[in-house]
Scaffold this motif. Structure first.
Motif, PDB file in Angstrom:
ATOM      1  N   GLN A 146       0.603  13.834 -17.122  1.00 22.91           N
ATOM      2  CA  GLN A 146       1.378  14.140 -15.917  1.00 22.91           C
ATOM      3  C   GLN A 146       2.397  13.034 -15.675  1.00 22.91           C
ATOM      4  O   GLN A 146       2.055  11.853 -15.709  1.00 22.91           O
ATOM      5  CB  GLN A 146       0.455  14.252 -14.711  1.00 22.91           C
ATOM      6  N   TYR A 147       3.636  13.444 -15.425  1.00 23.03           N
ATOM      7  CA  TYR A 147       4.743  12.514 -15.197  1.00 23.03           C
ATOM      8  C   TYR A 147       5.427  12.859 -13.879  1.00 23.03           C
ATOM      9  O   TYR A 147       5.346  13.982 -13.402  1.00 23.03           O
ATOM     10  CB  TYR A 147       5.835  12.648 -16.265  1.00 23.03           C
ATOM     11  N   ILE A 148       6.151  11.888 -13.384  1.00 22.20           N
ATOM     12  CA  ILE A 148       7.133  12.117 -12.331  1.00 22.20           C
ATOM     13  C   ILE A 148       8.467  11.676 -12.918  1.00 22.20           C
ATOM     14  O   ILE A 148       8.578  10.583 -13.484  1.00 22.20           O
ATOM     15  CB  ILE A 148       6.842  11.293 -11.051  1.00 22.20           C
ATOM     16  N   VAL A 149       9.465  12.532 -12.837  1.00 26.56           N
ATOM     17  CA  VAL A 149      10.809  12.188 -13.293  1.00 26.56           C
ATOM     18  C   VAL A 149      11.806  12.504 -12.182  1.00 26.56           C
ATOM     19  O   VAL A 149      11.556  13.342 -11.322  1.00 26.56           O
ATOM     20  CB  VAL A 149      11.206  12.940 -14.590  1.00 26.56           C
ATOM     21  N   THR A 150      12.917  11.812 -12.230  1.00 30.55           N
ATOM     22  CA  THR A 150      13.984  12.009 -11.249  1.00 30.55           C
ATOM     23  C   THR A 150      15.276  12.259 -12.021  1.00 30.55           C
ATOM     24  O   THR A 150      16.123  11.374 -12.133  1.00 30.55           O
ATOM     25  CB  THR A 150      14.101  10.762 -10.344  1.00 30.55           C
ATOM     26  N   PRO A 151      15.433  13.460 -12.581  1.00 39.23           N
ATOM     27  CA  PRO A 151      16.560  13.704 -13.483  1.00 39.23           C
ATOM     28  C   PRO A 151      17.922  13.778 -12.798  1.00 39.23           C
ATOM     29  O   PRO A 151      18.922  13.365 -13.368  1.00 39.23           O
ATOM     30  CB  PRO A 151      16.207  15.033 -14.152  1.00 39.23           C
ATOM     31  N   ILE A 152      17.979  14.335 -11.581  1.00 34.15           N
ATOM     32  CA  ILE A 152      19.272  14.459 -10.905  1.00 34.15           C
ATOM     33  C   ILE A 152      19.097  14.263  -9.404  1.00 34.15           C
ATOM     34  O   ILE A 152      18.085  14.640  -8.815  1.00 34.15           O
ATOM     35  CB  ILE A 152      19.943  15.829 -11.164  1.00 34.15           C
ATOM     36  N   ALA A 153      20.093  13.653  -8.796  1.00 35.84           N
ATOM     37  CA  ALA A 153      20.212  13.520  -7.341  1.00 35.84           C
ATOM     38  C   ALA A 153      18.960  12.946  -6.678  1.00 35.84           C
ATOM     39  O   ALA A 153      18.608  13.315  -5.568  1.00 35.84           O
ATOM     40  CB  ALA A 153      20.577  14.862  -6.712  1.00 35.84           C
ATOM     41  N   ASN A 154      18.281  12.022  -7.347  1.00 32.76           N
ATOM     42  CA  ASN A 154      17.071  11.393  -6.803  1.00 32.76           C
ATOM     43  C   ASN A 154      16.015  12.394  -6.353  1.00 32.76           C
ATOM     44  O   ASN A 154      15.231  12.108  -5.446  1.00 32.76           O
ATOM     45  CB  ASN A 154      17.418  10.435  -5.664  1.00 32.76           C
ATOM     46  N   ILE A 155      15.978  13.571  -6.979  1.00 36.01           N
ATOM     47  CA  ILE A 155      14.969  14.578  -6.669  1.00 36.01           C
ATOM     48  C   ILE A 155      13.793  14.371  -7.617  1.00 36.01           C
ATOM     49  O   ILE A 155      13.916  14.567  -8.829  1.00 36.01           O
ATOM     50  CB  ILE A 155      15.539  16.001  -6.812  1.00 36.01           C
ATOM     51  N   THR A 213      10.533  15.144  -9.574  1.00 38.97           N
ATOM     52  CA  THR A 213       9.987  16.359 -10.159  1.00 38.97           C
ATOM     53  C   THR A 213       8.716  16.016 -10.918  1.00 38.97           C
ATOM     54  O   THR A 213       8.702  15.065 -11.706  1.00 38.97           O
ATOM     55  CB  THR A 213      11.009  16.978 -11.135  1.00 38.97           C
ATOM     56  N   LYS A 214       7.675  16.801 -10.697  1.00 39.28           N
ATOM     57  CA  LYS A 214       6.446  16.609 -11.458  1.00 39.28           C
ATOM     58  C   LYS A 214       6.564  17.400 -12.755  1.00 39.28           C
ATOM     59  O   LYS A 214       7.051  18.527 -12.770  1.00 39.28           O
ATOM     60  CB  LYS A 214       5.240  17.086 -10.658  1.00 39.28           C
ATOM     61  N   TRP A 215       6.138  16.785 -13.838  1.00 46.29           N
ATOM     62  CA  TRP A 215       6.168  17.397 -15.146  1.00 46.29           C
ATOM     63  C   TRP A 215       4.789  17.217 -15.764  1.00 46.29           C
ATOM     64  O   TRP A 215       4.284  16.103 -15.849  1.00 46.29           O
ATOM     65  CB  TRP A 215       7.232  16.719 -16.005  1.00 46.29           C
ATOM     66  N   VAL A 216       4.181  18.301 -16.195  1.00 40.36           N
ATOM     67  CA  VAL A 216       2.866  18.263 -16.824  1.00 40.36           C
ATOM     68  C   VAL A 216       2.997  18.845 -18.222  1.00 40.36           C
ATOM     69  O   VAL A 216       3.493  19.968 -18.379  1.00 40.36           O
ATOM     70  CB  VAL A 216       1.820  19.063 -16.004  1.00 40.36           C
ATOM     71  N   ARG A 271       3.454  22.486 -19.147  1.00 39.65           N
ATOM     72  CA  ARG A 271       2.564  23.396 -18.427  1.00 39.65           C
ATOM     73  C   ARG A 271       3.055  23.615 -16.998  1.00 39.65           C
ATOM     74  O   ARG A 271       2.803  24.641 -16.398  1.00 39.65           O
ATOM     75  CB  ARG A 271       1.130  22.853 -18.405  1.00 39.65           C
ATOM     76  N   PHE A 272       3.756  22.616 -16.473  1.00 42.35           N
ATOM     77  CA  PHE A 272       4.346  22.701 -15.138  1.00 42.35           C
ATOM     78  C   PHE A 272       5.535  21.764 -15.130  1.00 42.35           C
ATOM     79  O   PHE A 272       5.458  20.659 -15.646  1.00 42.35           O
ATOM     80  CB  PHE A 272       3.322  22.278 -14.075  1.00 42.35           C
ATOM     81  N   GLY A 273       6.657  22.222 -14.568  1.00 40.74           N
ATOM     82  CA  GLY A 273       7.820  21.347 -14.526  1.00 40.74           C
ATOM     83  C   GLY A 273       9.104  22.118 -14.328  1.00 40.74           C
ATOM     84  O   GLY A 273       9.090  23.277 -13.907  1.00 40.74           O
TER      85      GLY A 273
END
Length: 165
Positions: A56-65, A67-70, A87-89
């Protein structure tokens, strides 16, 4: 629904063992991800990769939003390849195959990412202006970072292609 594919390859002047040790350790993904992405591993990276592993990751790809990525590691062959699937993202589909093969003076690393965007036609409309350039930037950063860590292979092979189906 449109399907997209990213293909990348890079030659590195390192042994298969060294490449596998680095790439099969999930914590090293942060090292080869641009800092502005705010990449943080939340759970699942306590050991080297294994089939069935959920990370499980947290990323902030655009505009400081944030996003959880699994992802799940679905396939592994030691010192040869592994596959991670979202699986989720943020994507409707994300299937990322990582291959390593020996070449003279090092290894050739290949990535094939098949992906679909959410939001139907809207996703397709933003792909060429937002998603495609962002993925290109991330994989170029990764190639530069790996070259800075390990040096540049004598054939200087780096390829990056994005296409749609």
């Amino acid at each position: 629904m449109k399907m997209y594919q990213l293909y990348a390859e890079q030659a590195l002047p390192i042994s298969m063992e060294e490449a596998w040790d680095f790439l099969s350790n999930p914590t090293n993904l942060k090292t080869i991800t641009p800092d502005y992405m705010g990449f943080d591993i939340v759970a699942g990276a306590e050991s080297n990769m294994f089939e069935g592993q959920i990370i499980q990751y947290i990323v902030t790809p655009i505009a400081n939003i944030k996003t959880k990525w699994v992802t799940e590691i679905t396939h592994i062959k030691d010192q040869s390849y592994f596959v991670d699937e979202q699986r989720f993202g943020p994507y409707k589909l994300w299937h990322h195959k990582h291959f390593l093969e020996p070449i003279e003076g090092g290894i050739l690393m290949k990535d094939i990412v098949d992906y679909k965007l959410p939001a139907g036609v809207i996703g397709q409309m933003v792909h060429p202006y937002l998603v495609k350039p962002k993925l290109k930037e991330i994989f170029e950063y990764r190639a530069d970072k790996l070259n800075s860590i390990y040096g540049t292979h004598s054939d200087r092979r780096t390829v990056l292609k994005l296409k749609s189906f």
